[in-house]
Scaffold this motif. Structure first.
Motif, PDB file in Angstrom:
ATOM      1  N   LEU A 158     -16.658   0.715   1.939  1.00 55.01           N
ATOM      2  CA  LEU A 158     -16.501   0.512   0.502  1.00 55.01           C
ATOM      3  C   LEU A 158     -15.788   1.695  -0.138  1.00 55.01           C
ATOM      4  O   LEU A 158     -14.852   1.528  -0.933  1.00 55.01           O
ATOM      5  N   ALA A 159     -16.191   2.902   0.215  1.00 56.19           N
ATOM      6  CA  ALA A 159     -15.572   4.102  -0.346  1.00 56.19           C
ATOM      7  C   ALA A 159     -14.099   4.182   0.041  1.00 56.19           C
ATOM      8  O   ALA A 159     -13.241   4.462  -0.803  1.00 56.19           O
ATOM      9  N   LEU A 160     -13.788   3.928   1.301  1.00 58.61           N
ATOM     10  CA  LEU A 160     -12.400   3.963   1.742  1.00 58.61           C
ATOM     11  C   LEU A 160     -11.578   2.885   1.043  1.00 58.61           C
ATOM     12  O   LEU A 160     -10.440   3.128   0.630  1.00 58.61           O
ATOM     13  N   GLY A 161     -12.154   1.714   0.882  1.00 58.08           N
ATOM     14  CA  GLY A 161     -11.462   0.644   0.167  1.00 58.08           C
ATOM     15  C   GLY A 161     -11.156   1.015  -1.272  1.00 58.08           C
ATOM     16  O   GLY A 161     -10.064   0.753  -1.773  1.00 58.08           O
ATOM     17  N   LEU A 162     -12.096   1.643  -1.943  1.00 55.50           N
ATOM     18  CA  LEU A 162     -11.877   2.063  -3.326  1.00 55.50           C
ATOM     19  C   LEU A 162     -10.781   3.119  -3.420  1.00 55.50           C
ATOM     20  O   LEU A 162      -9.947   3.083  -4.329  1.00 55.50           O
ATOM     21  N   VAL A 163     -10.765   4.044  -2.479  1.00 52.28           N
ATOM     22  CA  VAL A 163      -9.710   5.063  -2.459  1.00 52.28           C
ATOM     23  C   VAL A 163      -8.349   4.398  -2.278  1.00 52.28           C
ATOM     24  O   VAL A 163      -7.380   4.733  -2.970  1.00 52.28           O
ATOM     25  N   LEU A 164      -8.262   3.447  -1.363  1.00 53.50           N
ATOM     26  CA  LEU A 164      -6.992   2.767  -1.117  1.00 53.50           C
ATOM     27  C   LEU A 164      -6.544   1.944  -2.325  1.00 53.50           C
ATOM     28  O   LEU A 164      -5.348   1.863  -2.614  1.00 53.50           O
ATOM     29  N   ILE A 165      -7.477   1.355  -3.039  1.00 50.17           N
ATOM     30  CA  ILE A 165      -7.128   0.616  -4.253  1.00 50.17           C
ATOM     31  C   ILE A 165      -6.523   1.557  -5.290  1.00 50.17           C
ATOM     32  O   ILE A 165      -5.475   1.276  -5.872  1.00 50.17           O
ATOM     33  N   VAL A 166      -7.166   2.691  -5.525  1.00 48.18           N
ATOM     34  CA  VAL A 166      -6.670   3.647  -6.511  1.00 48.18           C
ATOM     35  C   VAL A 166      -5.311   4.200  -6.088  1.00 48.18           C
ATOM     36  O   VAL A 166      -4.371   4.274  -6.886  1.00 48.18           O
ATOM     37  N   ALA A 199       2.039   1.650  -6.991  1.00 47.12           N
ATOM     38  CA  ALA A 199       2.598   0.409  -7.532  1.00 47.12           C
ATOM     39  C   ALA A 199       3.024   0.559  -8.987  1.00 47.12           C
ATOM     40  O   ALA A 199       4.055   0.018  -9.394  1.00 47.12           O
ATOM     41  N   LEU A 200       2.249   1.290  -9.779  1.00 47.39           N
ATOM     42  CA  LEU A 200       2.512   1.360 -11.214  1.00 47.39           C
ATOM     43  C   LEU A 200       3.403   2.523 -11.622  1.00 47.39           C
ATOM     44  O   LEU A 200       4.073   2.442 -12.648  1.00 47.39           O
ATOM     45  N   ALA A 201       3.411   3.606 -10.848  1.00 48.61           N
ATOM     46  CA  ALA A 201       4.177   4.786 -11.258  1.00 48.61           C
ATOM     47  C   ALA A 201       4.795   5.505 -10.061  1.00 48.61           C
ATOM     48  O   ALA A 201       4.502   6.673  -9.816  1.00 48.61           O
ATOM     49  N   PRO A 202       5.678   4.837  -9.314  1.00 57.38           N
ATOM     50  CA  PRO A 202       6.248   5.499  -8.133  1.00 57.38           C
ATOM     51  C   PRO A 202       7.100   6.722  -8.483  1.00 57.38           C
ATOM     52  O   PRO A 202       7.128   7.692  -7.724  1.00 57.38           O
TER      53      PRO A 202
END
Length: 65
Positions: free
Chosen positions: A7-15, A21-24
């Motif tokens: 869960l923690a790793l997934g949250l890090v990857l989402i952020v 995606a939003l500010a390359p």
């Protein structure tokens, strides 16, 4: 325990994914700025980020997460 780690790793990857995606362009400018910092400063920033992360995990666990 393995579920919490996933869960923690997934949250890090989402952020991380949201940032790319939003500010390359911002990511590229931040990387250029980091290259200009001395190694000791980058290391201190890394340790500070780890300490903040540890504090947030501790806080989350103490609040019952």
């Amino acid at each position: 325990m393995l579920g919490v780690a996933a869960l923690a790793l997934g949250l890090v990857l989402i952020v991380e994914g949201l940032v790319y995606a939003l500010a390359p362009d911002l990511v590229e400018r931040m990387l250029e700025a980091l290259r200009g910092l001395p190694v000791e400063t980058r290391r201190a920033l890394g340790f500070g980020a780890m300490a903040l992360g540890l504090a947030l995990v501790w806080l989350g666990k103490s609040l019952g997460a």
